[in-house]
Design an enzyme around this catalytic site. Structure first.
Site, PDB file in Angstrom:
ATOM      1  NE  ARG A  78      51.934  21.838  84.760  1.00  0.00           N
ATOM      2  CZ  ARG A  78      52.655  21.139  83.506  1.00  0.00           C
ATOM      3  NH1 ARG A  78      53.842  20.702  83.893  1.00  0.00           N
ATOM      4  NH2 ARG A  78      51.673  20.944  82.621  1.00  0.00           N
ATOM      5  CG  HIS A 132      52.025  15.443  82.170  1.00  0.00           C
ATOM      6  ND1 HIS A 132      52.839  16.636  82.409  1.00  0.00           N
ATOM      7  CD2 HIS A 132      51.230  16.212  81.185  1.00  0.00           C
ATOM      8  CE1 HIS A 132      52.564  17.505  81.656  1.00  0.00           C
ATOM      9  NE2 HIS A 132      51.643  17.192  80.702  1.00  0.00           N
ATOM     10  CE  LYS A 177      28.078  17.424  83.381  1.00  0.00           C
ATOM     11  NZ  LYS A 177      27.882  18.028  82.084  1.00  0.00           N
ATOM     12  NE  ARG A 199      26.269  12.689  83.927  1.00  0.00           N
ATOM     13  CZ  ARG A 199      25.735  13.799  83.012  1.00  0.00           C
ATOM     14  NH1 ARG A 199      24.920  13.290  81.751  1.00  0.00           N
ATOM     15  NH2 ARG A 199      25.467  14.824  83.548  1.00  0.00           N
ATOM     16  CD  GLU A 203      27.695  15.559  73.518  1.00  0.00           C
ATOM     17  OE1 GLU A 203      26.886  15.323  74.449  1.00  0.00           O
ATOM     18  OE2 GLU A 203      28.980  15.309  73.732  1.00  0.00           O
ATOM     19  CE1 TYR A 227      31.965  19.012  83.211  1.00  0.00           C
ATOM     20  CE2 TYR A 227      30.107  19.874  83.932  1.00  0.00           C
ATOM     21  CZ  TYR A 227      30.600  19.670  83.053  1.00  0.00           C
ATOM     22  OH  TYR A 227      30.299  19.843  81.672  1.00  0.00           O
TER      23      TYR A 227
HETATM   24  N1  PLP Z   1      26.419  16.981  76.319  1.00  0.00           N
HETATM   25  C1  PLP Z   1      27.247  17.826  76.921  1.00  0.00           C
HETATM   26  C2  PLP Z   1      28.719  18.052  76.094  1.00  0.00           C
HETATM   27  C3  PLP Z   1      26.987  18.449  78.089  1.00  0.00           C
HETATM   28  O1  PLP Z   1      27.883  19.423  78.620  1.00  0.00           O
HETATM   29  C4  PLP Z   1      25.653  18.133  78.582  1.00  0.00           C
HETATM   30  C5  PLP Z   1      25.491  18.919  79.774  1.00  0.00           C
HETATM   31  O2  PLP Z   1      26.040  19.973  80.184  1.00  0.00           O
HETATM   32  C6  PLP Z   1      24.974  17.616  78.127  1.00  0.00           C
HETATM   33  C7  PLP Z   1      25.105  16.655  76.987  1.00  0.00           C
HETATM   34  C8  PLP Z   1      23.396  17.069  78.403  1.00  0.00           C
HETATM   35  O3  PLP Z   1      23.649  16.373  79.921  1.00  0.00           O
HETATM   36  P1  PLP Z   1      22.444  16.519  81.136  1.00  0.00           P
HETATM   37  O4  PLP Z   1      21.240  16.185  80.315  1.00  0.00           O
HETATM   38  O5  PLP Z   1      23.011  15.548  81.901  1.00  0.00           O
HETATM   39  O6  PLP Z   1      22.541  17.894  81.649  1.00  0.00           O
END
Ligand code: PLP
Length: 284
Positions: free
Chosen positions: A98, A100, A147, A50, A179, A31
Site C-alpha cells: 500500500r 498512494h 468511469k 470507453r 446527471e 469499470y
Molecule cells: N452517468 C453515470 C454517473 C453513470 O454511472 C452511468 C451508468 O451507469 C451513466 C451516466 C449512463 O451511462 P451508460 O448509458 O453508458 O450506462
C-alpha cells in the site's frame, strides 16, 4: 457461473483478490457495464472503447487488447448462458504494498481485469409507468467523465433517493443539472431534448450517445446545453438513460408531478426508437 480473472475463465469461488489490490484500497481502477438482450451484447464495442478511454485518463495500462477483452467477454457470456442480463467488467492497477504512488515498473505489478455476468430482467413496469426522482447536490470530483471505481458520492445520492422511496437522484452543481447518480438526465421543453454537454462534469453515457444519434436520424432536436434545476422542475418531460435503465421516464421530482405526471410523448417516442435499435442490433 464462471468469471474472468486476467485472461482466464474460472469458478468464482476459485478466485482470490489480494487485500492490497489498489481497486480495493484506493478505488484505483475503472469499470463498465454492458447489457445483454437475448444472449447478445448491446453496444459492446462502445463500452470496451470507453473502458480503454477511462483507463488512459488515469494512466492505467490494461495490458490486454480490446479484441482480447471482447473475445473473453463473449466466451464468458456463452459459458454462463446469459439471456437477459449484464456483464460487469473492471480493471484495477493491481496489487502492490500500500502506497498512494503508482507501483514502480520494476515491481512488475500487473493490472487486474475481472468480469462476471448477471441475469437481470428489463425494468418493464418502470419503463411503462415511469419512476420518481429527487434532486441532490452533486458533490463529486471534477473528472466525472472517467468511469472510475470511486462511487461513494454516487452511492450516497442513490441511497438518499432510496430513503425517499425514489429510483434516482438527479444531481446539480452550482444550480446546473449535471446527471443522475447512475444515469444521464434530460428535459424536454417545447419538443426539444436537452442534456448537459459531455464535458468533465458528466459521464458521456453510451445510451446517451445512442439517443443522440436516434434523435438526429429522426429530426428530434437534441441540444447539449446546461440547464438549471428550475428548468428541470418546470420541464414538459423528464427522463434518464443508462445501460440498465434504458430510456426511463421520470414522472415525479421531489414529490411533485413532472408535466401531467405521466410519461411524456417525446419520451415515449424515444423509448420506441431505442427499442427498435435494440432489436436491430441484437436480433440479427
Ligand atoms: N452517468 C453515470 C454517473 C453513470 O454511472 C452511468 C451508468 O451507469 C451513466 C451516466 C449512463 O451511462 P451508460 O448509458 O453508458 O450506462
Amino acid at each position: 457461473g464462471k468469471i474472468i480473472l486476467g485472461d482466464q475463465l474460472l469458478e468464482r469461488s476459485d478466485v482470490l483478490i489480494d487485500l492490497e489490490d489498489r481497486g480495493y484500497q484506493f478505488g484505483d481502477g475503472v469499470y463498465e457495464v454492458i447489457r445483454v438482450y437475448g444472449g447478445k451484447l448491446f453496444t459492446m464495442k462502445e463500452h470496451i472503447d470507453r473502458l480503454f478511454q477511462s483507463a488512459k485518463k488515469i494512466k492505467l495500462d490494461i495490458s490486454m487488447s480490446p479484441e482480447q477483452i471482447q473475445d473473453l467477454v463473449e466466451s464468458l457470456l456463452k459459458e454462463n448462458g446469459v439471456n437477459f442480463g449484464s456483464v460487469y467488467m473492471q480493471v484495477t492497477r493491481g496489487a502492490a504494498p500500500r502506497n498512494h504512488k503508482f507501483p514502480l515498473p520494476a515491481s512488475n505489478t500487473k493490472a487486474v481485469f475481472t468480469a462476471y455476468t448477471n441475469e437481470v430482467p428489463r425494468p418493464q413496469s418502470q419503463l411503462e409507468n415511469g419512476v420518481e426522482a429527487i434532486t441532490a447536490e452533486d458533490i463529486r470530483w471534477l473528472r466525472c467523465d472517467i468511469k472510475s471505481l470511486n462511487l461513494l458520492p454516487n452511492v450516497l445520492a442513490k441511497q438518499e433517493a432510496a430513503d425517499s422511496g425514489c429510483f434516482e437522484a438527479i444531481l446539480h452543481r452550482n444550480g446546473i443539472v449535471t446527471e443522475g447518480s447512475s444515469s444521464n438526465a434530460y428535459i424536454v421543453k417545447n419538443n426539444e431534448v436537452m442534456t448537459h454537454p459531455a464535458d468533465n462534469l458528466i459521464l458521456n453515457g453510451i445510451t446517451r450517445q445512442v439517443l443522440a444519434t436516434l434523435c438526429k436520424d429522426n429530426s428530434i432536436p437534441f441540444v447539449e446545453k446546461e440547464f438549471e434545476v428550475h428548468d428541470l422542475l418546470h420541464a414538459d418531460e423528464v427522463f434518464i438513460t443508462s445501460t440498465t435503465s434504458e430510456v426511463m421516464p421520470v414522472i415525479k421530482l421531489d414529490g411533485r408531478a413532472v408535466g401531467n405526471g405521466v410519461p411524456g410523448e417525446i419520451t415515449r417516442k424515444l423509448q420506441s426508437l431505442f427499442e427498435a435499435k435494440i432489436n436491430q442490433e441484437t436480433k440479427v
